[in-house]
Write a protein that holds these residues in place. Structure first.
Motif, short mmCIF file in Angstrom:
data_model
loop_
_atom_site.label_atom_id
_atom_site.label_comp_id
_atom_site.label_asym_id
_atom_site.label_seq_id
_atom_site.Cartn_x
_atom_site.Cartn_y
_atom_site.Cartn_z
N ILE A 66 0.77 -1.03 -0.34
CA ILE A 66 0.50 0.45 0.10
C ILE A 66 0.19 1.17 0.09
O ILE A 66 1.34 1.47 1.07
CB ILE A 66 -1.07 0.49 1.17
CG1 ILE A 66 -1.77 -0.79 1.09
CG2 ILE A 66 -1.80 1.17 1.08
CD1 ILE A 66 -3.40 -1.54 2.04
N PRO A 67 0.64 2.31 -1.22
CA PRO A 67 1.45 3.52 -0.92
C PRO A 67 1.51 3.95 0.32
O PRO A 67 0.09 3.94 0.86
CB PRO A 67 1.22 3.86 -2.20
CG PRO A 67 0.46 2.87 -3.48
CD PRO A 67 -0.31 2.36 -1.70
N ASP A 68 2.32 5.21 0.38
CA ASP A 68 2.53 5.65 1.10
C ASP A 68 1.23 7.04 0.83
O ASP A 68 1.11 7.37 -0.16
CB ASP A 68 3.57 7.52 1.48
CG ASP A 68 4.52 6.12 2.17
OD1 ASP A 68 4.66 5.23 2.74
OD2 ASP A 68 5.71 6.79 1.95
N GLY A 69 0.60 7.40 1.82
CA GLY A 69 -0.98 8.48 1.69
C GLY A 69 -1.95 7.89 1.37
O GLY A 69 -3.42 8.52 1.62
N ILE A 70 -2.15 6.54 1.53
CA ILE A 70 -3.40 5.81 0.72
C ILE A 70 -3.55 4.51 2.46
O ILE A 70 -2.54 3.97 2.79
CB ILE A 70 -2.83 5.00 0.19
CG1 ILE A 70 -3.21 5.25 -1.17
CG2 ILE A 70 -4.20 4.00 -0.07
CD1 ILE A 70 -3.13 5.03 -3.01
N LYS A 71 -5.21 4.82 3.30
CA LYS A 71 -5.58 3.70 4.34
C LYS A 71 -6.75 3.02 3.15
O LYS A 71 -7.22 3.52 2.32
CB LYS A 71 -5.97 4.36 4.93
CG LYS A 71 -4.48 5.08 5.88
CD LYS A 71 -4.76 5.50 7.34
CE LYS A 71 -3.79 6.72 8.08
NZ LYS A 71 -2.75 5.90 8.60
N GLU B 35 -16.09 7.75 10.17
CA GLU B 35 -15.51 9.33 9.38
C GLU B 35 -15.19 10.64 9.40
O GLU B 35 -14.42 11.35 9.26
CB GLU B 35 -16.96 9.95 8.15
CG GLU B 35 -16.62 11.27 7.41
CD GLU B 35 -18.27 11.46 6.78
OE1 GLU B 35 -17.95 12.42 5.86
OE2 GLU B 35 -19.02 10.29 7.13
N ASP B 36 -15.48 10.85 11.46
CA ASP B 36 -14.37 11.86 11.82
C ASP B 36 -13.16 11.81 12.15
O ASP B 36 -12.64 12.91 12.16
CB ASP B 36 -15.36 12.15 12.64
CG ASP B 36 -16.53 13.09 12.99
OD1 ASP B 36 -16.59 13.45 12.33
OD2 ASP B 36 -17.17 12.38 13.77
N ALA B 37 -12.67 10.65 11.80
CA ALA B 37 -11.92 10.39 12.22
C ALA B 37 -10.77 10.27 10.31
O ALA B 37 -9.00 10.02 10.54
CB ALA B 37 -11.47 9.00 12.63
N TYR B 38 -11.23 10.44 9.59
CA TYR B 38 -10.45 10.80 7.73
C TYR B 38 -10.75 11.72 7.22
O TYR B 38 -11.01 11.74 6.43
CB TYR B 38 -10.67 9.39 7.49
CG TYR B 38 -9.73 8.01 8.35
CD1 TYR B 38 -8.77 7.89 8.05
CD2 TYR B 38 -11.11 6.94 9.04
CE1 TYR B 38 -8.53 6.80 8.74
CE2 TYR B 38 -10.82 6.00 9.82
CZ TYR B 38 -9.59 6.07 9.78
OH TYR B 38 -8.49 4.27 9.96
N THR B 39 -10.61 12.90 8.22
CA THR B 39 -11.37 14.36 7.65
C THR B 39 -10.05 14.81 7.10
O THR B 39 -10.29 15.27 5.87
CB THR B 39 -11.75 15.11 8.48
OG1 THR B 39 -9.77 15.39 9.20
CG2 THR B 39 -12.96 14.42 9.22
N GLN B 40 -9.08 14.22 6.44
CA GLN B 40 -7.45 14.53 6.09
C GLN B 40 -7.97 13.41 4.71
O GLN B 40 -6.33 13.87 3.89
CB GLN B 40 -6.32 14.49 6.84
CG GLN B 40 -6.81 15.36 8.03
CD GLN B 40 -5.35 15.69 8.85
OE1 GLN B 40 -3.96 14.91 8.31
NE2 GLN B 40 -4.81 16.51 10.13
N PHE B 41 -9.13 13.14 4.20
CA PHE B 41 -8.74 11.83 3.24
C PHE B 41 -9.63 12.12 2.84
O PHE B 41 -10.69 12.91 2.96
CB PHE B 41 -8.69 10.77 4.47
CG PHE B 41 -6.73 10.39 4.80
CD1 PHE B 41 -5.78 9.42 4.18
CD2 PHE B 41 -7.36 10.13 5.97
CE1 PHE B 41 -5.18 8.95 4.54
CE2 PHE B 41 -5.60 10.14 6.31
CZ PHE B 41 -5.01 9.89 6.22
#
Length: 208
Positions: A27-32, A41-47
């Motif tokens: 899995i590349p950096d910057g991807i989860k 949803e609140d935990a991944y607002t930067q995605f």
């Protein structure tokens, strides 16, 4: 890496992609990638969130489908497949070289590459590609697409059922995944063809 026996207990819940592919994917950096059960949803607002469904078929009670009238199976090269795939999607492009590489994979089965021709125009109307992981006994639908002007005649359903029919003596089960928010609603097609499940995976890409 997850053990095969663990994966086989609940394939669509345990991994977001087929087992054979997960073994060699980094899995590349910057991807989860997060299963719905663990997604907040609140935990991944930067995605940026792209949800994908993943469904399973037990390959039981399958009958050989009939091609809609006016169409026939035809031979097609990786170039033909790439051209058709690219014409069917506005946001996806795949090269002939990429599809040629598919034929070198350990999961490649020539009989699971289908192309359907419109008998009147001679043009390819629909294509489908499936793969087979003999280690897990998993059949995998990879590409199913119908030309925009050919939709509504049952070609998508034919492709899915024909691939399942061809896989039923090779595999123990089949899986498929796709975008939940795809405007063509592929999930509905797969469910009508006997796929089941409720697993959603969120592919999260870091905002730049």
């Amino acid at each position: 890496m997850m053990e095969k026996d663990t994966y086989l207990k609940n394939p669509c819940r345990e991994l977001s992609i087929p087992y054979w592919k997960a073994k060699q994917t980094v899995i590349p950096d910057g991807i989860k990638i997060v299963h719905q059960d663990h997604f907040q949803e609140d935990a991944y607002t930067q995605f940026v969130d792209e949800p994908y469904f993943r469904l399973q078929h037990d390959l039981k009670n399958i009958s050989a489908p009939c091609l809609p009238q006016g169409y026939s199976l035809c031979d097609a090269s990786p170039r033909d497949f790439a051209g058709h795939i690219n014409a069917c999607y506005h946001d996806i492009q795949i090269s002939e070289a990429e599809l040629q590489n598919y034929t070198t994979r350990p999961v490649y089965v020539p009989s699971l590459w289908l192309a359907v021709r419109n008998n009147q125009t001679g043009e390819i109307a629909a294509t489908g590609i499936a793969e087979l992981d003999s280690e897990c006994g998993e059949g995998i639908l990879e590409w199913i697409q119908v030309s925009e002007k050919e939709r509504g005649y049952g070609l998508g359903r034919y492709l899915v059922l024909e691939l399942l029919w061809r896989m039923k003596d090779m595999a123990r089960f089949a899986t498929v995944s796709g975008e939940c928010e795809n405007p063509s609603h592929p999930e509905s097609l797969y469910r009508k063809c006997g796929f089941t499940g409720n697993d959603i995976w969120h592919v999260l890409r870091k905002r730049v």
